[in-house]
Design a protein around this motif. Structure first.
Motif, short mmCIF file in Angstrom:
data_model
loop_
_atom_site.label_atom_id
_atom_site.label_comp_id
_atom_site.label_asym_id
_atom_site.label_seq_id
_atom_site.Cartn_x
_atom_site.Cartn_y
_atom_site.Cartn_z
N ALA A 73 0.84 -1.21 0.00
CA ALA A 73 0.00 0.00 0.00
C ALA A 73 0.87 1.25 0.00
O ALA A 73 0.63 2.20 -0.76
N ALA A 74 1.90 1.27 0.83
CA ALA A 74 2.80 2.43 0.89
C ALA A 74 3.55 2.61 -0.43
O ALA A 74 3.77 3.74 -0.87
N ALA A 75 3.91 1.50 -1.07
CA ALA A 75 4.64 1.57 -2.33
C ALA A 75 3.78 2.17 -3.44
O ALA A 75 4.28 2.95 -4.26
N LEU A 76 2.51 1.82 -3.46
CA LEU A 76 1.62 2.38 -4.49
C LEU A 76 1.55 3.90 -4.38
O LEU A 76 1.66 4.62 -5.37
N VAL A 77 1.38 4.39 -3.17
CA VAL A 77 1.29 5.83 -2.95
C VAL A 77 2.67 6.48 -3.17
O VAL A 77 2.77 7.56 -3.75
N GLY A 78 3.71 5.81 -2.71
CA GLY A 78 5.07 6.33 -2.92
C GLY A 78 5.42 6.41 -4.39
O GLY A 78 6.11 7.34 -4.82
N PHE A 79 4.94 5.47 -5.17
CA PHE A 79 5.18 5.49 -6.62
C PHE A 79 4.53 6.72 -7.24
O PHE A 79 5.11 7.36 -8.12
N LEU A 80 3.35 7.08 -6.78
CA LEU A 80 2.71 8.31 -7.26
C LEU A 80 3.55 9.53 -6.89
O LEU A 80 3.69 10.47 -7.70
N ASP A 81 4.09 9.55 -5.69
CA ASP A 81 4.95 10.66 -5.27
C ASP A 81 6.21 10.73 -6.15
O ASP A 81 6.69 11.82 -6.45
N LEU A 82 6.72 9.59 -6.57
CA LEU A 82 7.91 9.56 -7.43
C LEU A 82 7.66 10.30 -8.74
O LEU A 82 8.54 10.98 -9.25
N ALA A 100 14.10 1.21 -4.79
CA ALA A 100 14.73 -0.08 -5.05
C ALA A 100 15.02 -0.83 -3.75
O ALA A 100 14.77 -2.04 -3.65
N LEU A 101 15.51 -0.11 -2.75
CA LEU A 101 15.79 -0.75 -1.46
C LEU A 101 14.52 -1.26 -0.80
O LEU A 101 14.48 -2.39 -0.29
N VAL A 102 13.46 -0.44 -0.82
CA VAL A 102 12.21 -0.86 -0.18
C VAL A 102 11.61 -2.06 -0.91
O VAL A 102 11.10 -2.99 -0.28
N LEU A 103 11.68 -2.07 -2.23
CA LEU A 103 11.17 -3.22 -2.98
C LEU A 103 11.98 -4.48 -2.68
O LEU A 103 11.42 -5.58 -2.54
N ALA A 104 13.30 -4.32 -2.55
CA ALA A 104 14.16 -5.46 -2.21
C ALA A 104 13.84 -5.98 -0.81
O ALA A 104 13.77 -7.19 -0.57
N VAL A 105 13.64 -5.06 0.13
CA VAL A 105 13.28 -5.45 1.49
C VAL A 105 11.94 -6.20 1.49
O VAL A 105 11.80 -7.24 2.14
N THR A 106 10.97 -5.67 0.77
CA THR A 106 9.66 -6.31 0.71
C THR A 106 9.78 -7.71 0.11
O THR A 106 9.20 -8.67 0.62
N ALA A 107 10.56 -7.84 -0.94
CA ALA A 107 10.79 -9.16 -1.54
C ALA A 107 11.47 -10.08 -0.54
O ALA A 107 11.13 -11.27 -0.45
N GLY A 108 12.42 -9.56 0.23
CA GLY A 108 13.08 -10.36 1.25
C GLY A 108 12.11 -10.87 2.29
O GLY A 108 12.18 -12.03 2.73
N TYR A 109 11.16 -10.01 2.68
CA TYR A 109 10.16 -10.45 3.65
C TYR A 109 9.18 -11.45 3.05
O TYR A 109 8.69 -12.34 3.75
N VAL A 110 8.88 -11.34 1.76
CA VAL A 110 8.03 -12.35 1.11
C VAL A 110 8.75 -13.69 1.14
O VAL A 110 8.15 -14.72 1.48
N VAL A 111 10.03 -13.69 0.81
CA VAL A 111 10.83 -14.92 0.87
C VAL A 111 10.84 -15.46 2.30
O VAL A 111 10.65 -16.66 2.53
#
Length: 187
Positions: A73-82, A100-111
């Motif tokens: 949810a935060a990434a969707l809104v953050g993407f708009l801010d980008l 990129a870091l936040v997406l990598a962290v999120t992927a790490g938590y999915v793993v």
């Protein structure tokens, strides 16, 4: 030109989706994954300190899931801010690294969630591998958070301009300045 670029980064691309001028939603939404993932690590460590750690292991798993959903949810809104940050600027480059870091962290938590899900019924504390993955993800998240702070507090992305901020520092006895159109104010 520079002040126009600065002002562009302060305005929402979509006020309905990213929050109105001076009230971005992204900083509010990031508290969910940060809190959930920090609490998850606390549960992980605590699972080594109690006699029956099963409830902490399961709690940690679900805190990771809550964090991933909050991060999306935060990434969707953050993407708009980008989209509001002018390309080719230091602020834009910082925003890309932050993302990129936040997406990598999120992927790490999915793993980590998938890894733990298969072992959640096992007796004992959280495994060392998933624990170390969470520590690494939180360290990377701290760097991403530092960059997010740099975007807001150094570059002023989605932060109201100084003329708007001045409203909060006027004493009641002081006359108010005439209202100005935000789009023409130079920070």
């Amino acid at each position: 030109m520079t002040s126009e670029l600065q002002q562009q980064a302060k305005e929402p691309v979509s006020a309905a989706m990213a929050g109105p001028y001076g009230h971005p939603l992204h900083p509010m939404l990031v508290t969910v994954p940060i809190g959930a993932w920090v609490a998850s690590l606390v549960f992980d460590v605590a699972s080594y300190l109690v006699g029956d750690p099963a409830f902490l292991v399961k709690g940690s798993l679900w805190l990771i899931a809550v964090g991933v959903l909050g991060a999306l949810a935060a990434a969707l809104v953050g993407f708009l801010d980008l989209f509001a940050v002018p390309t080719g600027t230091p602020a834009h480059r910082t925003a890309l690294v932050h993302m990129a870091l936040v997406l990598a962290v999120t992927a790490g938590y999915v793993v980590g969630f998938l890894w733990r899900r298969g072992t959640v019924e096992a007796a004992g504390p959280v495994g060392l591998g998933p624990l170390l993955l969470s520590v690494g993800c939180l360290l990377a998240l701290a760097v991403a958070g530092f960059l997010g702070g740099k975007l807001a507090f150094r570059y002023g992305v989605r932060v109201a301009d100084e003329a708007t901020q001045a409203e909060g520092y006027r004493r009641p006895a002081e006359p108010t300045a005439p209202a100005q159109d935000r789009s023409t104010v130079s920070p």
